[in-house]
Write a protein that holds these residues in place. Structure first.
Motif, PDB file in Angstrom:
ATOM      1  N   GLY A   1       3.678  -9.224   5.884  1.00 35.70           N
ATOM      2  CA  GLY A   1       2.924  -8.430   6.850  1.00 35.70           C
ATOM      3  C   GLY A   1       3.815  -7.445   7.583  1.00 35.70           C
ATOM      4  N   LEU A   2       5.021  -7.905   7.951  1.00 32.60           N
ATOM      5  CA  LEU A   2       5.951  -7.007   8.652  1.00 32.60           C
ATOM      6  C   LEU A   2       6.321  -5.818   7.771  1.00 32.60           C
ATOM      7  N   VAL A   3       6.561  -6.087   6.473  1.00 31.50           N
ATOM      8  CA  VAL A   3       6.896  -4.996   5.546  1.00 31.50           C
ATOM      9  C   VAL A   3       5.733  -4.011   5.449  1.00 31.50           C
ATOM     10  N   VAL A   4       4.513  -4.546   5.306  1.00 31.83           N
ATOM     11  CA  VAL A   4       3.319  -3.688   5.184  1.00 31.83           C
ATOM     12  C   VAL A   4       3.133  -2.856   6.460  1.00 31.83           C
TER      13      VAL A   4
ATOM     14  N   PHE B   1      -4.654  -5.410  -1.490  1.00 30.98           N
ATOM     15  CA  PHE B   1      -3.326  -5.708  -2.032  1.00 30.98           C
ATOM     16  C   PHE B   1      -2.591  -6.764  -1.208  1.00 30.98           C
ATOM     17  N   GLY B   2      -2.916  -6.865   0.072  1.00 32.58           N
ATOM     18  CA  GLY B   2      -2.328  -7.941   0.885  1.00 32.58           C
ATOM     19  C   GLY B   2      -2.763  -9.300   0.385  1.00 32.58           C
ATOM     20  N   GLN B   3      -4.067  -9.447   0.177  1.00 31.65           N
ATOM     21  CA  GLN B   3      -4.581 -10.742  -0.294  1.00 31.65           C
ATOM     22  C   GLN B   3      -4.083 -11.048  -1.703  1.00 31.65           C
ATOM     23  N   LEU B   4      -4.193 -10.057  -2.601  1.00 28.67           N
ATOM     24  CA  LEU B   4      -3.750 -10.294  -3.981  1.00 28.67           C
ATOM     25  C   LEU B   4      -2.244 -10.554  -4.045  1.00 28.67           C
TER      26      LEU B   4
ATOM     27  N   SER C   1       3.312   1.153   6.626  1.00 22.77           N
ATOM     28  CA  SER C   1       2.135   1.875   7.118  1.00 22.77           C
ATOM     29  C   SER C   1       2.501   2.736   8.312  1.00 22.77           C
ATOM     30  N   ALA C   2       3.385   2.221   9.163  1.00 20.80           N
ATOM     31  CA  ALA C   2       3.795   2.985  10.336  1.00 20.80           C
ATOM     32  C   ALA C   2       4.576   4.233   9.948  1.00 20.80           C
TER      33      ALA C   2
ATOM     34  N   ALA D   1      -1.809  -4.353  10.646  1.00 26.34           N
ATOM     35  CA  ALA D   1      -1.756  -5.643  11.342  1.00 26.34           C
ATOM     36  C   ALA D   1      -3.146  -6.267  11.404  1.00 26.34           C
ATOM     37  N   PHE D   2      -4.147  -5.441  11.647  1.00 25.25           N
ATOM     38  CA  PHE D   2      -5.528  -5.945  11.702  1.00 25.25           C
ATOM     39  C   PHE D   2      -5.945  -6.506  10.338  1.00 25.25           C
ATOM     40  N   ALA D   3      -5.604  -5.782   9.270  1.00 24.80           N
ATOM     41  CA  ALA D   3      -5.968  -6.235   7.920  1.00 24.80           C
ATOM     42  C   ALA D   3      -5.262  -7.549   7.578  1.00 24.80           C
ATOM     43  N   MET D   4      -3.979  -7.647   7.919  1.00 24.53           N
ATOM     44  CA  MET D   4      -3.250  -8.895   7.629  1.00 24.53           C
ATOM     45  C   MET D   4      -3.819 -10.055   8.445  1.00 24.53           C
TER      46      MET D   4
END
Lengths: 85, 147
Positions: free
Chosen positions: B26-29, B113-116, B33-34, B46-49
């Motif tokens: 999550g931190l990497v994502v 892609f986070g979930q997968l 994204s930032a 962060a909301f998606a994770m």
């Protein structure tokens, strides 16, 4: 039918078709994984009934199968909102 | 049937391990994204994770609870839980879709892609044997951790 469509304001027509499209995307995103999860869970319960000692392993596989399938539903839900603009 | 073969809750172990691995991912994502979408992207990622993690924990908790009752309850809980969880996710997305900090395309791709990605990572640590249902023996879980 064409007269009715022609009489409509183009903005309203686009809004209506967008709503229909959103519904199709949202519904399709829910139905596909719903059927898939039903198949996964049904077969997992059959497997547990046939081989109770393997219940833990079957539940592990079932959980991962369900989670993989749900990714499609999550993606579809957001796509429906993207369509609405 | 559940009484015939009492087992721990392997799905809860997997969900806890998923959360443990979701934090660095999550931190990497969020950082990626930032870099592209600035603060809005970080909040959206962060909301998606958060949606992914809460959804997985809720699914695992519900399955573990229902599996202790009966196979029928498990079937009902999984199917009913799917409807309820997806409704909650849809409501959560609906609630923020017009917020200024939400980037909907980023939200969609992070969810997918986070979930997968998390699940693909987790499959490396899942055991496929009768001896160790759930995680492989080397993976530290809450139960296996020395006190």
């Amino acid at each position: 039918m064409l007269h009715v469509l022609a009489a409509q304001d183009s903005g309203e027509l686009v809004q209506g078709l967008t709503a229909v499209g959103r519904g199709i995307v949202y519904g399709g995103a829910a139905i596909g994984p719903g059927i898939s999860i039903g198949i996964v869970v049904g077969n997992a319960i059959t497997a547990m009934a046939r081989q109770p000692e393997a219940a833990g392993m079957v539940r592990t596989t079932m959980f991962l199968g369900i989670a993989f399938t749900e990714a499609l539903a999550l993606f579809g839900f957001v796509l429906a909102f993207i369509i609405s603009g | 049937m559940a009484d015939d073969a009492p087992v721990a809750a392997p799905e809860l172990d997997i969900a806890r391990d998923l959360v443990r691995r979701a934090i660095p991912l999550g931190l990497v994502v969020i950082v990626l994204s930032a870099l592209v979408w600035r603060a809005d992207g970080a909040w959206t990622a962060a909301f998606a994770m958060a949606i992914i993690i809460v959804n997985l924990l809720a699914a695992a908790g519900l399955m573990a609870w229902a599996a202790r009752i009966s196979p029928n309850a498990l079937m009902a809980a999984v199917m009913g839980g799917f409807i309820v969880r997806m409704a909650i996710v849809a409501l959560a997305i609906f609630a923020v879709k017009d917020a200024s900090w939400v980037e909907l395309p980023l939200l969609a791709f992070t969810l997918l892609f986070g979930q997968l990605g998390l699940l693909a990572m987790e499959t490396r640590y899942v055991s496929g044997s009768l001896a160790f249902p759930g995680l492989k023996p080397g993976v530290v879980t809450k139960e296996a951790r020395p006190s």
